[in-house]
Enzyme design. Structure first.
Site, PDB file in Angstrom:
ATOM      1  N   GLY A 286       0.519  -5.075   0.794  1.00 13.82           N
ATOM      2  CA  GLY A 286      -0.693  -5.003  -0.021  1.00 13.82           C
ATOM      3  C   GLY A 286      -0.487  -5.581  -1.414  1.00 13.82           C
ATOM      4  O   GLY A 286      -1.429  -6.116  -2.017  1.00 13.82           O
TER       5      GLY A 286
ATOM      6  N   GLU B 261      -0.930  -9.108  -1.077  1.00 10.22           N
ATOM      7  CA  GLU B 261      -2.344  -9.372  -0.787  1.00 10.22           C
ATOM      8  C   GLU B 261      -3.175  -9.349  -2.068  1.00 10.22           C
ATOM      9  O   GLU B 261      -4.085 -10.158  -2.247  1.00 10.22           O
ATOM     10  CB  GLU B 261      -2.876  -8.352   0.226  1.00 10.22           C
ATOM     11  CG  GLU B 261      -2.272  -8.582   1.612  1.00 10.22           C
ATOM     12  CD  GLU B 261      -2.716  -7.560   2.633  1.00 10.22           C
ATOM     13  OE1 GLU B 261      -2.356  -6.370   2.459  1.00 10.22           O
ATOM     14  OE2 GLU B 261      -3.417  -7.927   3.578  1.00 10.22           O
TER      15      GLU B 261
ATOM     16  N   GLU C  35       4.581  -5.531   6.905  1.00  9.85           N
ATOM     17  CA  GLU C  35       3.767  -4.538   7.625  1.00  9.85           C
ATOM     18  C   GLU C  35       4.181  -4.365   9.079  1.00  9.85           C
ATOM     19  O   GLU C  35       4.137  -3.258   9.619  1.00  9.85           O
ATOM     20  CB  GLU C  35       2.277  -4.920   7.572  1.00  9.85           C
ATOM     21  CG  GLU C  35       1.607  -4.657   6.225  1.00  9.85           C
ATOM     22  CD  GLU C  35       1.673  -5.840   5.285  1.00  9.85           C
ATOM     23  OE1 GLU C  35       2.536  -6.729   5.490  1.00  9.85           O
ATOM     24  OE2 GLU C  35       0.878  -5.889   4.327  1.00  9.85           O
TER      25      GLU C  35
ATOM     26  N   ALA D 213       0.870  -1.182   0.000  1.00 10.31           N
ATOM     27  CA  ALA D 213       0.000   0.000   0.000  1.00 10.31           C
ATOM     28  C   ALA D 213       0.907   1.232   0.000  1.00 10.31           C
ATOM     29  O   ALA D 213       2.096   1.133   0.321  1.00 10.31           O
ATOM     30  CB  ALA D 213      -0.861  -0.023   1.259  1.00 10.31           C
TER      31      ALA D 213
HETATM   32  C1  3H9 Z   1       0.746  -2.283   3.373  1.00 11.55           C
HETATM   33  O1  3H9 Z   1       0.903  -2.780   2.303  1.00 11.55           O
HETATM   34  C2  3H9 Z   1      -0.541  -2.339   4.159  1.00 11.55           C
HETATM   35  C3  3H9 Z   1      -1.521  -3.315   3.605  1.00 11.55           C
HETATM   36  O2  3H9 Z   1      -1.333  -4.598   4.144  1.00 11.55           O
HETATM   37  C4  3H9 Z   1      -2.940  -2.957   4.002  1.00 11.55           C
HETATM   38  C5  3H9 Z   1      -3.498  -1.717   3.495  1.00 11.55           C
HETATM   39  C6  3H9 Z   1      -4.971  -1.556   3.803  1.00 11.55           C
HETATM   40  N1  3H9 Z   1       4.657   3.351  -0.237  1.00 11.55           N
HETATM   41  O3  3H9 Z   1      13.390   1.589  -0.208  1.00 11.55           O
HETATM   42  P1  3H9 Z   1      13.766   2.316  -1.441  1.00 11.55           P
HETATM   43  C7  3H9 Z   1       9.332   4.614  -1.936  1.00 11.55           C
HETATM   44  S1  3H9 Z   1       1.998  -1.398   4.115  1.00 11.55           S
HETATM   45  C8  3H9 Z   1       5.118   4.531  -0.666  1.00 11.55           C
HETATM   46  O4  3H9 Z   1      14.831   3.333  -1.366  1.00 11.55           O
HETATM   47  P2  3H9 Z   1      14.881  -0.104  -2.520  1.00 11.55           P
HETATM   48  C9  3H9 Z   1      10.428   5.071  -0.972  1.00 11.55           C
HETATM   49  O5  3H9 Z   1       9.918   6.016  -0.047  1.00 11.55           O
HETATM   50  C10 3H9 Z   1       3.339  -1.477   2.981  1.00 11.55           C
HETATM   51  N2  3H9 Z   1       6.400   4.714  -1.065  1.00 11.55           N
HETATM   52  O6  3H9 Z   1      14.124   1.293  -2.614  1.00 11.55           O
HETATM   53  C11 3H9 Z   1      11.422   5.649  -1.949  1.00 11.55           C
HETATM   54  O7  3H9 Z   1      10.963   6.942  -2.328  1.00 11.55           O
HETATM   55  P3  3H9 Z   1      11.959   8.078  -2.822  1.00 11.55           P
HETATM   56  C12 3H9 Z   1       4.034  -2.763   3.012  1.00 11.55           C
HETATM   57  C13 3H9 Z   1       7.225   3.662  -1.023  1.00 11.55           C
HETATM   58  O8  3H9 Z   1      15.062  -0.564  -3.897  1.00 11.55           O
HETATM   59  C14 3H9 Z   1      11.314   4.728  -3.162  1.00 11.55           C
HETATM   60  O9  3H9 Z   1      10.054   4.074  -3.050  1.00 11.55           O
HETATM   61  N3  3H9 Z   1       5.199  -2.706   2.180  1.00 11.55           N
HETATM   62  C15 3H9 Z   1       6.799   2.411  -0.571  1.00 11.55           C
HETATM   63  O10 3H9 Z   1      16.043  -0.001  -1.615  1.00 11.55           O
HETATM   64  C16 3H9 Z   1      12.405   3.677  -3.229  1.00 11.55           C
HETATM   65  O11 3H9 Z   1      12.421   2.953  -2.011  1.00 11.55           O
HETATM   66  C17 3H9 Z   1       6.394  -2.329   2.669  1.00 11.55           C
HETATM   67  O12 3H9 Z   1       6.573  -2.061   3.830  1.00 11.55           O
HETATM   68  C18 3H9 Z   1       5.446   2.272  -0.173  1.00 11.55           C
HETATM   69  N4  3H9 Z   1       4.942   1.097   0.253  1.00 11.55           N
HETATM   70  O13 3H9 Z   1      13.821  -1.072  -1.798  1.00 11.55           O
HETATM   71  C19 3H9 Z   1       7.515  -2.279   1.669  1.00 11.55           C
HETATM   72  N5  3H9 Z   1       7.842   1.558  -0.635  1.00 11.55           N
HETATM   73  O14 3H9 Z   1      12.568   7.571  -4.055  1.00 11.55           O
HETATM   74  C20 3H9 Z   1       8.294  -1.016   1.827  1.00 11.55           C
HETATM   75  C21 3H9 Z   1       8.886   2.259  -1.111  1.00 11.55           C
HETATM   76  O15 3H9 Z   1      11.084   9.246  -2.998  1.00 11.55           O
HETATM   77  N6  3H9 Z   1       9.303  -0.867   0.824  1.00 11.55           N
HETATM   78  N7  3H9 Z   1       8.519   3.527  -1.358  1.00 11.55           N
HETATM   79  O16 3H9 Z   1      12.942   8.259  -1.740  1.00 11.55           O
HETATM   80  C22 3H9 Z   1      10.488  -1.502   0.853  1.00 11.55           C
HETATM   81  O17 3H9 Z   1      10.757  -2.357   1.674  1.00 11.55           O
HETATM   82  C23 3H9 Z   1      11.510  -1.086  -0.169  1.00 11.55           C
HETATM   83  O18 3H9 Z   1      11.166   0.181  -0.642  1.00 11.55           O
HETATM   84  C24 3H9 Z   1      11.639  -2.032  -1.391  1.00 11.55           C
HETATM   85  C25 3H9 Z   1      12.606  -1.396  -2.419  1.00 11.55           C
HETATM   86  C26 3H9 Z   1      12.215  -3.380  -0.911  1.00 11.55           C
HETATM   87  C27 3H9 Z   1      10.322  -2.269  -2.054  1.00 11.55           C
END
Ligand code: 3H9
Length: 700
Positions: free
Chosen positions: A101, A104, A124, A62
């Site tokens: 998400g 999901e 999460e 999400a």
């Molecule tokens: C969820 O899903 C809740 C649901 O179950 C229910 C809902 C009802 N959203 O980390 P990076 C941005 S909760 C918005 O440097 P990498 C990040 O801010 C979510 N932005 O890259 C950055 O922005 P900027 C569960 C996001 O290659 C850019 O992407 N998911 C999100 O080192 C690059 O990120 C997570 O917790 C997001 N969800 O790693 C996963 N994710 O370029 C969270 C990233 O402006 N994400 N951004 O600085 C990660 O673990 C890592 O970003 C990922 C890539 C492994 C994907």
């Protein structure tokens, strides 16, 4: 059709493409696009749907930035239900990191196929929440409680083959993901079998006794009471077995909403976004220099730790020491670090050998002639470091980056002794290097943008978080620490015991209080520094001499069996020591202080507000780019409780007015507490630190 989601139909298969860089987060536009796509799939010409994503990944979750704002339709749980209810076959084609998400959405599809390199999971919990779009109900129906709980409570992604073995995905391919997904869709339609909906699946319930045992075992684990998410995850996974699917979804929804509104989740989300925001620097446009060969000057604890980190990132490293004996000791330290990593299963024997092959040692700085980067990590002594920089200037090749790991010294002064100040930068690592994620990248007046960018790129390669700092005594982190320690020392001088301060800060969420940390780190190094700086100290500023008195009594901390506490032979358990109480009492009497008692709340407030006040000064001086960078420094380098989001975030939550008023009250007796002018301005203009974070984000 939106830009974020588009679709086209080929031979009856509707291909839905999600395109929302950088990570295809499921923001409102993507959700609406997918909602419309599933609506369009009702067309009789469509026999099956394949959902895949453009760019580097299937949705990674999400959109975290939307949490805490008014919800926008359609909700992700409703979207997942709509996908699952679709009467056409829906196939998810996963690549990159299908997380939260995103996973999901995949679980709501009828079939999942993934590239072998893909990773899936539920991170999460790291944000203080739980999978809130059906994940806690669908995953255990597919793979049972044990594995679903591990995935959701540990929050670590798993690779596609493992997920397939667990029954969470149905096929893994090495290449041509989309083509394979389309072929699979065609084949399954041809077979005409009923759609396999995760919400109706009962594979994971085959062993209900084992399922309940897994729930009980998870509940029996002792967890941090400040982090409610794991407990709620366990409740939801139990509900999956006990309740009909729709009710389970409702149960999950309520738990998600509680958690998303919790202080812990607000802090953890802030920490996540702040770490990413820290990379938004004025030098972001510059191209980092290529670094393949590195040198480290000084093989002490820091130098050896830095060299080990560089080796771990695949670099060739040359360690330089003053003589053969010290060089052997430095190489020995690297060997010890490798040994420990192997024992803990973090390094394979083969990788250790490969790293050792990339390591060289010399007592001659000229041996660094080929290095692209050198990190100086010799003793914190200005003349010694300046000498090293003069020599490096002579031997390093043109274009090499000259970095110093100084904790306090002026990087401009070091740059000035060279003929290439543009190549000089501070790279301040934290001890122990293998455990601490922070690197302060200190940009001096003449540091070239690409050299700052190189520092950030290197930190990323080392798996660390970089924060940009300007030049000042102590940069961001040690200035904050000095203010924290000053607040604590004033408390001691005015009547508190070290154990009371430590207990209050542990209660706040630190793993250890400031005096436990001091005893562990050793009191002698900062004593030597205080003696060095004694002549330049401002006599108008309060000086608490308790640490000096302890050192004069030979109490250097754990290593001498006594510091702020005493330690039994061979033990690291601190015990209160009447001798320390005597030293404290003598100091109080010498200063004419009548000791008083401090409650936990006041101790916490004084320590926290001292940090916030110093943070406001650091911001006003432009040493940190934004408040959230200060938070990142304290979280990644000093053990500030992550779920609180950092000191500036904590101040926002409490209210700047409360912080300023408390400071003002204490300042009546002691000028150390005088509120920074920025706090007054913020109150006048009704601003929070987070407003500054948002403004900075818009600029970069
Ligand atoms: C969820 O899903 C809740 C649901 O179950 C229910 C809902 C009802 N959203 O980390 P990076 C941005 S909760 C918005 O440097 P990498 C990040 O801010 C979510 N932005 O890259 C950055 O922005 P900027 C569960 C996001 O290659 C850019 O992407 N998911 C999100 O080192 C690059 O990120 C997570 O917790 C997001 N969800 O790693 C996963 N994710 O370029 C969270 C990233 O402006 N994400 N951004 O600085 C990660 O673990 C890592 O970003 C990922 C890539 C492994 C994907």
């Amino acid at each position: 059709m939106s830009q974020a989601v588009s679709w086209q139909t080929q031979d009856g298969v509707m291909i839905v493409t999600i395109d929302n860089p950088p990570v295809n987060a499921l923001g409102a536009e993507v959700r609406q696009g997918l909602w419309d796509a599933i609506g369009a799939a009702e067309d009789p010409g469509v026999k099956a749907v394949v959902i895949h994503a453009a760019g580097r990944t299937f949705p990674a979750g999400a959109d975290i930035r939307e949490f805490g704002k008014p919800p926008a339709d359609p909700w992700l749980p409703d979207l997942c239900n709509r996908i699952e209810a679709c009467d056409k076959l829906v196939v998810a084609a996963l690549h990159g990191t299908a997380l939260g998400g995103g996973f999901e959405v995949a679980l709501a599809c009828h079939t999942r196929i993934a590239l072998a390199s893909a990773k899936v999971g539920f991170p999460e919990v790291n944000l203080g929440i739980l999978p809130g779009a059906g994940g806690t109900q669908r995953a255990p129906r597919l793979c049972g409680a044990q594995e679903a709980l591990t995935l959701m409570i540990e929050g670590k992604p798993i690779d596609a083959p493992t997920a397939m073995a667990m029954g969470l995905i149905d096929g893994v391919v090495e290449e041509d993901l989309l083509e394979q997904a389309i072929l699979l869709a065609g084949m399954l339609v041809e077979e005409g079998k009923p759609l396999r909906r995760s919400g109706e699946c009962r594979d994971g319930f085959r062993d209900p006794i084992g399922y309940e045992a897994a729930i009980r075992a998870a509940r029996a684990v002792k967890r941090d009471p400040n982090l409610p998410a794991p407990g709620r995850i366990i409740d939801c996974v139990e509900a999956a077995l006990l309740l009909p699917f729709e009710n389970g979804l409702g149960y999950e929804r309520a738990a998600f909403e509680d958690l998303v509104a919790s202080e812990a989740s607000a802090g953890l989300r802030h920490a996540f976004l702040s770490e990413r925001r820290a990379g938004h620097i004025p030098e972001a446009h510059a191209t980092p220099r290529e670094i393949a060969q590195a040198g480290v000057v000084g093989g002490g604890l820091m130098g050896a730790g830095i060299a080990t980190a560089l080796l771990g990132a695949g670099l060739h490293v040359t360690l330089v020491e003053a003589d053969r004996e010290r060089l052997a000791a430095g190489l020995g330290r690297i060997d010890d670090l490798h040994e420990r990593a192997v024992k803990r299963g973090r390094l394979s024997a083969d990788a250790r050998e490969a790293e050792w092959d990339r390591l060289g040692g010399t007592t001659d700085l000229a041996g660094l002639g080929a290095a692209d980067l050198v990190i100086e990590a010799v003793t914190e002594d200005e003349a010694l470091k300046a000498g090293v920089f003069r020599d490096l200037d002579r031997v390093m090749k043109p274009g090499a980056v000259l970095a110093t790991n100084t904790s306090y010294l002026d990087v401009d002064d070091l740059a000035r002794v060279t003929d290439r100040p543009a190549d000089v930068v501070g790279l301040h690592f934290f001890s122990p290097v293998q455990a601490m994620r922070l690197v302060e990248v200190v940009a001096a007046a003449k540091t070239a943008p690409e050299v700052v960018a190189t520092g950030f790129a290197l930190a990323k390669r080392l798996g660390k978080v970089a924060v940009r700092a300007g030049v000042c005594d102590g940069f961001i982190g040690n200035r904050m620490l000095t203010a924290y320690r000053m607040a604590a020392d004033i408390l001691l001088e005015e009547g508190a015991a070290p154990a009371e301060v430590d207990a209050a800060m542990r209660d706040f969420g630190f793993a250890m209080g400031p005096y436990q940390v001091a005893d562990m780190a050793g009191l002698d190094i900062s004593w030597a520094r205080r003696k060095r700086l004694a002549d330049s100290r401002d006599p108008a500023q309060r000086y608490v001499a308790i640490a000096d008195r302890l050192c004069e009594a030979g109490r250097f901390g754990q290593k001498t069996g006594a510091g702020y506490y005493r330690y039994a032979e061979g033990s690291r358990t601190p015990e209160e020591d009447p001798a320390v109480a005597d030293i404290l009492q003598a100091e109080r009497s010498a200063r004419g202080i009548e000791p008083r008692r401090f409650g936990k709340v006041e101790i916490r407030q004084r320590c926290l507000f001292a940090m916030v006040n110093e943070g406001a000064k650091i911001l006003a001086e432009g040493i940190a780019l934004r408040p959230s960078d200060i938070d990142v420094v304290m979280l990644a380098g000093y053990g500030f409780p992550r779920w609180r989001g950092g000191p500036m975030k904590a101040a926002d939550r409490l209210g700047i007015l409360q912080v300023r008023n408390a400071l003002r009250g204490w300042a009546a007796d002691e000028p150390f507490w005088t509120p920074a002018p920025m706090l007054n301005d913020m109150i006048k203009n009704g601003r929070h630190f987070d407003d500054m974070n948002a403004e900075e984000a818009q600029k970069s």
